[in-house]
Design a protein around this motif. Structure first.
Motif, PDB file in Angstrom:
ATOM      1  N   SER A 108       4.692  27.600   0.863  1.00 54.95           N
ATOM      2  CA  SER A 108       5.380  26.439   0.293  1.00 54.95           C
ATOM      3  C   SER A 108       5.090  25.174   1.104  1.00 54.95           C
ATOM      4  CB  SER A 108       6.891  26.688   0.243  1.00 54.95           C
ATOM      5  OG  SER A 108       7.402  26.925   1.555  1.00 54.95           O
ATOM      6  N   ALA A 109       5.006  25.319   2.436  1.00 56.94           N
ATOM      7  CA  ALA A 109       4.695  24.162   3.282  1.00 56.94           C
ATOM      8  C   ALA A 109       3.263  23.699   3.043  1.00 56.94           C
ATOM      9  CB  ALA A 109       4.904  24.514   4.747  1.00 56.94           C
ATOM     10  N   LEU A 110       2.347  24.660   2.909  1.00 55.79           N
ATOM     11  CA  LEU A 110       0.958  24.291   2.617  1.00 55.79           C
ATOM     12  C   LEU A 110       0.849  23.577   1.268  1.00 55.79           C
ATOM     13  CD1 LEU A 110      -0.889  27.547   3.791  1.00 55.79           C
ATOM     14  CD2 LEU A 110      -0.911  25.304   4.908  1.00 55.79           C
ATOM     15  N   PHE A 111       1.585  24.046   0.290  1.00 53.86           N
ATOM     16  CA  PHE A 111       1.549  23.428  -1.039  1.00 53.86           C
ATOM     17  C   PHE A 111       2.142  22.013  -0.984  1.00 53.86           C
ATOM     18  CE2 PHE A 111       3.742  22.421  -5.024  1.00 53.86           C
ATOM     19  CZ  PHE A 111       2.659  22.453  -5.894  1.00 53.86           C
ATOM     20  N   SER A 112       3.214  21.829  -0.231  1.00 52.89           N
ATOM     21  CA  SER A 112       3.848  20.518  -0.117  1.00 52.89           C
ATOM     22  C   SER A 112       2.897  19.504   0.533  1.00 52.89           C
ATOM     23  CB  SER A 112       5.133  20.625   0.704  1.00 52.89           C
ATOM     24  OG  SER A 112       5.712  19.351   0.894  1.00 52.89           O
ATOM     25  N   GLN A 113       2.194  19.930   1.591  1.00 55.83           N
ATOM     26  CA  GLN A 113       1.241  19.031   2.233  1.00 55.83           C
ATOM     27  C   GLN A 113       0.067  18.710   1.312  1.00 55.83           C
ATOM     28  OE1 GLN A 113      -0.128  20.192   6.069  1.00 55.83           O
ATOM     29  NE2 GLN A 113       1.783  19.665   7.103  1.00 55.83           N
ATOM     30  N   ALA A 114      -0.369  19.709   0.564  1.00 53.44           N
ATOM     31  CA  ALA A 114      -1.472  19.469  -0.366  1.00 53.44           C
ATOM     32  C   ALA A 114      -1.070  18.449  -1.431  1.00 53.44           C
ATOM     33  CB  ALA A 114      -1.895  20.785  -1.010  1.00 53.44           C
ATOM     34  N   GLN A 115       0.161  18.561  -1.901  1.00 57.97           N
ATOM     35  CA  GLN A 115       0.634  17.600  -2.899  1.00 57.97           C
ATOM     36  C   GLN A 115       0.734  16.184  -2.300  1.00 57.97           C
ATOM     37  OE1 GLN A 115       4.537  18.451  -4.485  1.00 57.97           O
ATOM     38  NE2 GLN A 115       4.113  17.331  -6.387  1.00 57.97           N
ATOM     39  N   THR A 116       1.173  16.090  -1.046  1.00 59.93           N
ATOM     40  CA  THR A 116       1.249  14.782  -0.374  1.00 59.93           C
ATOM     41  C   THR A 116      -0.138  14.166  -0.241  1.00 59.93           C
ATOM     42  OG1 THR A 116       3.225  15.441   0.870  1.00 59.93           O
ATOM     43  CG2 THR A 116       1.923  13.611   1.742  1.00 59.93           C
ATOM     44  N   ARG A 117      -1.111  14.972   0.154  1.00 59.23           N
ATOM     45  CA  ARG A 117      -2.478  14.453   0.295  1.00 59.23           C
ATOM     46  C   ARG A 117      -3.034  13.990  -1.052  1.00 59.23           C
ATOM     47  NH1 ARG A 117      -2.663  19.015   3.739  1.00 59.23           N
ATOM     48  NH2 ARG A 117      -3.654  20.262   2.088  1.00 59.23           N
TER      49      ARG A 117
ATOM     50  N   ALA B 184       0.833  -1.199   0.000  1.00 59.41           N
ATOM     51  CA  ALA B 184       0.000   0.000   0.000  1.00 59.41           C
ATOM     52  C   ALA B 184       0.868   1.248   0.000  1.00 59.41           C
ATOM     53  CB  ALA B 184      -0.917  -0.014   1.217  1.00 59.41           C
ATOM     54  N   GLN B 185       0.557   2.175  -0.880  1.00 61.31           N
ATOM     55  CA  GLN B 185       1.383   3.367  -1.066  1.00 61.31           C
ATOM     56  C   GLN B 185       1.118   4.390   0.033  1.00 61.31           C
ATOM     57  OE1 GLN B 185       1.458   4.731  -5.278  1.00 61.31           O
ATOM     58  NE2 GLN B 185       0.050   3.020  -5.653  1.00 61.31           N
ATOM     59  N   ASN B 186       2.205   5.067   0.419  1.00 57.87           N
ATOM     60  CA  ASN B 186       2.155   6.222   1.320  1.00 57.87           C
ATOM     61  C   ASN B 186       1.659   5.843   2.711  1.00 57.87           C
ATOM     62  OD1 ASN B 186       2.993   7.778  -0.934  1.00 57.87           O
ATOM     63  ND2 ASN B 186       0.865   7.982  -1.591  1.00 57.87           N
ATOM     64  N   ILE B 187       0.358   5.704   2.899  1.00 61.04           N
ATOM     65  CA  ILE B 187      -0.192   5.337   4.207  1.00 61.04           C
ATOM     66  C   ILE B 187      -0.505   3.851   4.201  1.00 61.04           C
ATOM     67  CG2 ILE B 187      -2.071   5.695   5.848  1.00 61.04           C
ATOM     68  CD1 ILE B 187      -2.275   8.530   4.956  1.00 61.04           C
ATOM     69  N   ALA B 188       0.246   3.090   4.983  1.00 60.41           N
ATOM     70  CA  ALA B 188       0.101   1.638   4.987  1.00 60.41           C
ATOM     71  C   ALA B 188      -1.045   1.213   5.894  1.00 60.41           C
ATOM     72  CB  ALA B 188       1.411   0.988   5.442  1.00 60.41           C
ATOM     73  N   TYR B 189      -1.360  -0.107   5.831  1.00 60.49           N
ATOM     74  CA  TYR B 189      -2.399  -0.660   6.695  1.00 60.49           C
ATOM     75  C   TYR B 189      -1.800  -0.956   8.067  1.00 60.49           C
ATOM     76  CZ  TYR B 189      -5.292  -1.289   2.539  1.00 60.49           C
ATOM     77  OH  TYR B 189      -6.035  -1.074   1.398  1.00 60.49           O
ATOM     78  N   SER B 190      -1.485   0.106   8.776  1.00 62.20           N
ATOM     79  CA  SER B 190      -0.883  -0.010  10.094  1.00 62.20           C
ATOM     80  C   SER B 190      -1.389   1.140  10.955  1.00 62.20           C
ATOM     81  CB  SER B 190       0.646   0.031   9.999  1.00 62.20           C
ATOM     82  OG  SER B 190       1.230   0.195  11.272  1.00 62.20           O
ATOM     83  N   VAL B 191      -1.804   0.820  12.164  1.00 66.80           N
ATOM     84  CA  VAL B 191      -2.339   1.855  13.052  1.00 66.80           C
ATOM     85  C   VAL B 191      -1.282   2.922  13.322  1.00 66.80           C
ATOM     86  CG1 VAL B 191      -3.274   2.306  15.341  1.00 66.80           C
ATOM     87  CG2 VAL B 191      -3.954   0.237  14.095  1.00 66.80           C
ATOM     88  N   THR B 192      -0.050   2.521  13.573  1.00 64.98           N
ATOM     89  CA  THR B 192       1.032   3.479  13.843  1.00 64.98           C
ATOM     90  C   THR B 192       1.291   4.353  12.630  1.00 64.98           C
ATOM     91  OG1 THR B 192       2.054   1.890  15.362  1.00 64.98           O
ATOM     92  CG2 THR B 192       3.425   3.714  14.574  1.00 64.98           C
TER      93      THR B 192
END
Length: 260
Positions: free
Chosen positions: A137-146, A109-117
């Protein structure tokens, strides 16, 4: 007298069983013993002969009963051997291989795995840590990650769906073999083992359903979380924009003109 004796013997042996025939022989022997003894060297004891024949008949009947008992016991052992015979067909390795493939896809699974932690850490970093104190720039980086998380979640769900659909032909073949083995089973153990393998196949199919539902739910929840975070990001960007001074018009002179 002799002709009459043979007629009596033939009549007695015709429909009667072993014991009756023996009795007839004994009686015949007794009858013949009462003939004049002037031509015989010794006296024949008919009663003793009858007793001997009867004893032999009883022993023969006992032997016949023992043979029947042994045949029944042999058949019982044959039936027990059939009941304890193992099923020659096993689909366990195929089921384990399919489960391993599905588990491997879940682990990829990409990015966010099937793990509670993993969910707690990455979700907090990309979805709940938005504030007006962050730079553009930080807001844009987080938006791209999401956005990447949402796209990756849908891709993972599609892969898992393709894997589960690909299992259908092998499942159909295994089910056909197991049902055939159950119907043609030689004993109770083979039938039970075929039934257990059918239950294992059904359990694996249920695990596929759970995996698909989990992947679809993950993709949908990531997209909903991205939309909620986008609203928070918009509010933070608005606060950034509102910090600048409002525009106020001023007169401008052009080309050295003091009038217009």
């Amino acid at each position: 007298m002799t002709e009459k004796f043979f007629r009596i013997r033939a009549k007695l042996f015709r429909p009667m069983g072993l014991l009756a025939s023996v009795m007839a022989l004994a009686v015949g022997a007794g009858v013949s013993s009462v003939q004049p003894a002037h031509a015989q060297w010794a006296v024949y004891d008919g009663a003793a002969h009858v007793q001997t024949v009867l004893i032999a008949a009883r022993e023969l009947q006992q032997i016949d009963n023992q043979i029947t008992s042994l045949a029944n016991q042999a058949q019982m052992l044959v039936n027990q051997a059939k009941d304890l015979a193992l099923l020659p067909l096993s689909t366990l390795s195929t089921l384990q291989s399919t489960i391993s493939q599905t588990t491997a896809l879940l682990a990829q699974a990409q990015n966010i795995a099937y793990s509670v932690t993993s969910v707690e850490q990455q979700y907090q970093q990309a979805y709940t840590s938005i504030s007006s104190r962050m730079s553009d720039s930080a807001l844009f980086s987080q938006a791209q990650t999401r956005w990447q998380n949402s796209v990756g979640g849908f891709e993972d769900a599609l892969k898992l769906q393709a894997r589960v659909v690909g299992n259908i032909p092998s499942d159909s073949s295994a089910m056909t073999q197991l049902v055939s083995a159950s119907q043609s089973s030689a004993g109770a153990l083979q039938a039970a083992q075929a039934g257990n393998q059918l239950l294992a196949l059904q359990s694996r199919q249920l695990s596929d359903v759970v995996a698909v539902l989990s992947a679809n739910g993950r993709a949908t929840d990531l997209e909903r979380a991205r939309q909620a975070a986008t609203e928070a990001e918009s509010a933070a960007q608005y606060e950034h924009f509102s910090q600048y001074d409002a525009y106020s018009p001023t007169s401008v002179s052009m080309f050295g003109s003091s009038g217009n």
